[in-house]
Structure formats: C-alpha cells, structure tokens
Design a protein around this motif. Structure first.
Motif, PDB file in Angstrom:
ATOM      1  N   TYR A 167     -38.920 -61.289 -20.672  1.00  0.00           N
ATOM      2  CA  TYR A 167     -37.545 -60.992 -20.299  1.00  0.00           C
ATOM      3  C   TYR A 167     -37.034 -59.829 -21.152  1.00  0.00           C
ATOM      4  O   TYR A 167     -37.313 -59.752 -22.352  1.00  0.00           O
ATOM      5  CB  TYR A 167     -36.637 -62.206 -20.517  1.00  0.00           C
ATOM      6  CG  TYR A 167     -36.834 -63.305 -19.512  1.00  0.00           C
ATOM      7  CD1 TYR A 167     -37.796 -64.291 -19.710  1.00  0.00           C
ATOM      8  CD2 TYR A 167     -36.057 -63.364 -18.367  1.00  0.00           C
ATOM      9  CE1 TYR A 167     -37.974 -65.303 -18.779  1.00  0.00           C
ATOM     10  CE2 TYR A 167     -36.218 -64.380 -17.438  1.00  0.00           C
ATOM     11  CZ  TYR A 167     -37.198 -65.336 -17.647  1.00  0.00           C
ATOM     12  OH  TYR A 167     -37.374 -66.319 -16.730  1.00  0.00           O
ATOM     13  N   THR A 214     -43.307 -65.512 -19.103  1.00  0.00           N
ATOM     14  CA  THR A 214     -42.526 -64.424 -18.509  1.00  0.00           C
ATOM     15  C   THR A 214     -41.905 -63.580 -19.612  1.00  0.00           C
ATOM     16  O   THR A 214     -41.371 -64.116 -20.586  1.00  0.00           O
ATOM     17  CB  THR A 214     -41.414 -64.983 -17.607  1.00  0.00           C
ATOM     18  OG1 THR A 214     -41.998 -65.804 -16.600  1.00  0.00           O
ATOM     19  CG2 THR A 214     -40.623 -63.856 -16.956  1.00  0.00           C
ATOM     20  N   TYR A 273     -33.308 -59.166 -17.439  1.00  0.00           N
ATOM     21  CA  TYR A 273     -34.264 -58.943 -16.345  1.00  0.00           C
ATOM     22  C   TYR A 273     -35.596 -59.581 -16.722  1.00  0.00           C
ATOM     23  O   TYR A 273     -36.093 -59.380 -17.824  1.00  0.00           O
ATOM     24  CB  TYR A 273     -34.457 -57.449 -16.089  1.00  0.00           C
ATOM     25  CG  TYR A 273     -35.384 -57.183 -14.925  1.00  0.00           C
ATOM     26  CD1 TYR A 273     -34.905 -57.263 -13.614  1.00  0.00           C
ATOM     27  CD2 TYR A 273     -36.727 -56.908 -15.149  1.00  0.00           C
ATOM     28  CE1 TYR A 273     -35.761 -57.041 -12.546  1.00  0.00           C
ATOM     29  CE2 TYR A 273     -37.586 -56.691 -14.090  1.00  0.00           C
ATOM     30  CZ  TYR A 273     -37.110 -56.762 -12.793  1.00  0.00           C
ATOM     31  OH  TYR A 273     -37.953 -56.560 -11.732  1.00  0.00           O
ATOM     32  N   PRO A 274     -36.192 -60.377 -15.815  1.00  0.00           N
ATOM     33  CA  PRO A 274     -35.694 -60.793 -14.502  1.00  0.00           C
ATOM     34  C   PRO A 274     -34.359 -61.554 -14.597  1.00  0.00           C
ATOM     35  O   PRO A 274     -34.058 -62.151 -15.617  1.00  0.00           O
ATOM     36  CB  PRO A 274     -36.798 -61.722 -13.979  1.00  0.00           C
ATOM     37  CG  PRO A 274     -38.013 -61.352 -14.774  1.00  0.00           C
ATOM     38  CD  PRO A 274     -37.515 -60.957 -16.109  1.00  0.00           C
ATOM     39  N   THR A 275     -33.599 -61.528 -13.528  1.00  0.00           N
ATOM     40  CA  THR A 275     -32.272 -62.122 -13.511  1.00  0.00           C
ATOM     41  C   THR A 275     -32.321 -63.622 -13.780  1.00  0.00           C
ATOM     42  O   THR A 275     -33.192 -64.341 -13.275  1.00  0.00           O
ATOM     43  CB  THR A 275     -31.602 -61.880 -12.145  1.00  0.00           C
ATOM     44  OG1 THR A 275     -31.545 -60.472 -11.912  1.00  0.00           O
ATOM     45  CG2 THR A 275     -30.187 -62.450 -12.123  1.00  0.00           C
ATOM     46  N   GLN A 318     -38.331 -68.959 -17.241  1.00  0.00           N
ATOM     47  CA  GLN A 318     -39.639 -69.237 -16.662  1.00  0.00           C
ATOM     48  C   GLN A 318     -40.738 -69.090 -17.717  1.00  0.00           C
ATOM     49  O   GLN A 318     -40.671 -68.207 -18.578  1.00  0.00           O
ATOM     50  CB  GLN A 318     -39.916 -68.292 -15.498  1.00  0.00           C
ATOM     51  CG  GLN A 318     -38.970 -68.472 -14.319  1.00  0.00           C
ATOM     52  CD  GLN A 318     -39.052 -69.870 -13.744  1.00  0.00           C
ATOM     53  OE1 GLN A 318     -40.149 -70.348 -13.421  1.00  0.00           O
ATOM     54  NE2 GLN A 318     -37.905 -70.522 -13.612  1.00  0.00           N
TER      55      GLN A 318
END
Length: 334
Positions: free
Chosen positions: A329, A327, A301-303, A324
């Motif tokens: 994760y 970000t 997550y995020p996917t 990304q």
C-alpha cells in the motif's frame, strides 16, 4: 490462523505538504484603539469618555468588536482603577446574590442564529456559545484578601450544554494573587492558537489552558470580543463590568501563519512489513490543521474504505475494512 498473522507489506510514502521556505509566524495588527481620542470603532454601550480613555459607569457597560473568525491571535489592553474597594467590586449583585465575578474581557462565538446550537463538532455537542474565554476578577470581601486579590480565567473549546462542571472541553483556572492598585495601569494580554491559550497581567503568566488534545483548532463563525460587561451573551451570567475603571486602549493582532506544516513521523514505517491487517495508519504533523485542508489530502492506494481524522497534531486513517494480505500500500499526503 488469525487473519492478523497473515503477512502483508505496506509501503508508506509521506510527502511534505509544502516546499515553501520556512518563515516565522507573524502577528498582524488589525485593531488599534486609543480611547483617549474619545471614540471607538466598536459598539459602545454606556460608559463615559475621559482624557485617559473609556470609563465604566454601570455594571452593564461594554465595548464590543465583531470580527472575522480567528483561531490564532492576540489581544492587549491597558486598564486603570482596579483596587480593593467595596464600591468598585462589591461581592453582591443588584439582587443581593453573593460571589460576584467581574469581567475585564470576554471573547466568544455569539451564535446569533443558533447555527451551532445542538450540532456536533469533532464529536462534541455544541452549546449556544461553544467557544468562549472570560477573564474575571472576584468581588471584594472585606478582610478576605485571598478572594479579592484573585480571579478566574475560563475557556470553553467546543462546549456542550452540560456547562463547565460536566464539560471535558472546559477550563476554570483560578489565578492570583494580583497586587491590584488604584493608580497603577495594568497591561493585560491574551494569546491563543495551536491548541493553547495564555493569560498575562503585566507580562506575568497567570493562566494557561492546553486544549491541543481536543483535535483541530476551533474557529467560531461569529467571533466577538468585549471589554466590560457580558450583558446579553448567551450562556454567560453574572458577568458584570467593574465600576469606574478606565480602559486606555485596545489592540487585536491576527496571527498570519506563514510556516508550512511538516511531517514529524508516521506509522507504519517506510517499507515495513509483517504489519497487522488492521494497522493503525497515522502521520504526526508539526501543528494541527484545519479539517478542510486534510480531509481529502490523505490517499491510500490500492483504495481502502475508511475515514481520515485528526486528533491533536496527528492525522490518522480509521479503517473501514481490513487491509489485504501480501499487498503493498502507498500512502500519500498532498
């Protein structure tokens, strides 16, 4: 600036698969045959019953057991009558072809409906019997004790049509010398599971095959075990039974794995940053797992698009897109 140089932050949260108490694995006795009773629960072809056990009379005699799939187990049996004799182990078959390999034990996926034939498992194209193990003894050659006292242990794990010579998933291990004696009762044991198979005679290790790098444990859908001839086994030829040898008993133990898998290490590390956008996300486990147990267990997550795979004891996520930048994760394994 290269996209791989853009800073991002990735947090890896690794959850243990189970909070159960750690217990040792156990072998459960599933088949216990004493052939001196003059009968067997297996399918008997030929041979004769004696006061000692089941004695082969022709090259095609066998006792076969069809069991539920077993990727982790052990078999043991006692056999008498193995000795240097051209009548028991002639080096030619009925057609005069030389270099006979006599079979003590065979274990294979009999694939009665061609369920596996031509299919792919773990990226490997399957043959009729993609999983098989065979314990051979070479035919007797007068004046050549090296050949007579030796044998060959074969193992295929996810075999494809090319055969042993072309198949990286195949093992051919020559073993010996074994001091065969006519009246000696030899104890044979084969253990397999967690990427390894071991072949013992009288508690001496004669062959070891390490297939742990092939991926998950291979569990054939139609598991069969056989004492004696390999008659009728797809992809198995010249696997005739030794003549006038006596099997005294046979035992099959199924391993009940009651030890929960554990996470050993993972990459990238917890709260690590400055990772590349195509970071290799991997979790090293204490043992290999069945595909059904891990395929949907790893979450990010995020996917992120991609696919969960396993090689040996390592679960890894094959990215289908770049991560990304900047970000965080979270990776979890349930």
């Amino acid at each position: 600036m290269s996209s791989k140089m853009i800073k991002k932050r990735l947090l890896l949260v690794a959850l243990l698969l189970s909070a159960a108490a750690q217990l040792p694995a156990e072998y459960i006795l599933e088949l216990d045959e004493t052939f001196s009773r003059g009968k067997s629960v297996g399918a008997v072809r030929g041979g004769t019953w004696t006061a000692d056990g089941w004695k082969t009379k022709t090259r095609d005699d066998y006792i076969q057991y069809d069991i539920k799939t077993c990727s982790y187990g052990r078999i043991e049996f006692d056999v008498k009558g193995l000795y240097a004799n051209n009548d028991v182990f002639p080096n030619v078959d009925e057609n005069g072809d030389e270099n006979m390999h006599y079979t003590l034990f065979t274990m294979w996926d009999r694939d009665p409906n061609d369920e596996w034939y031509g299919k792919y498992s773990n990226g490997v194209r399957q043959w009729h019997n993609p999983w098989k193990a065979i314990a051979h003894i070479f035919g007797y050659v007068s004046g050549d004790p090296w050949k007579w006292e030796h044998g060959r242990f074969r193992l295929n794990v996810g075999a494809y049509w090319g055969g042993y010579e072309d198949d990286p998933h195949a093992f051919e291990i020559d073993y010996g010398a074994v001091p065969w004696q006519k009246d000696h009762i030899f104890h044979v044991k084969i253990e397999w599971g967690q990427g390894h198979m071991y072949y013992f005679i009288d508690d001496i290790l004669y062959a070891h095959a390490d297939y742990s790098s092939f991926g998950t444990e291979y569990a054939p859908p139609y598991h069969s075990m056989r004492l004696g001839s390999g008659l009728g086994c797809k992809g198995i030829s010249k696997m005739q039974s030794p003549l006038n040898i006596t099997y005294l008993n046979f035992q099959f133990f199924r391993n009940q794995d009651v030890t929960a898998p554990e996470i050993v290490s993972f990459s990238p590390g917890v709260d690590s940053d400055d990772n590349p956008l195509d970071a290799y996300i991997a979790i090293n486990m204490s043992e290999s797992l069945d595909p059904k147990s891990y395929a949907n267990a790893l979450k990010i997550y995020p996917t992120v698009q991609g696919q969960t795979k396993m090689t040996g004891n390592t679960i890894y996520f094959e990215l289908g897109q770049l991560l990304q930048p900047n970000t965080k994760y979270t990776v979890s394994l349930s």
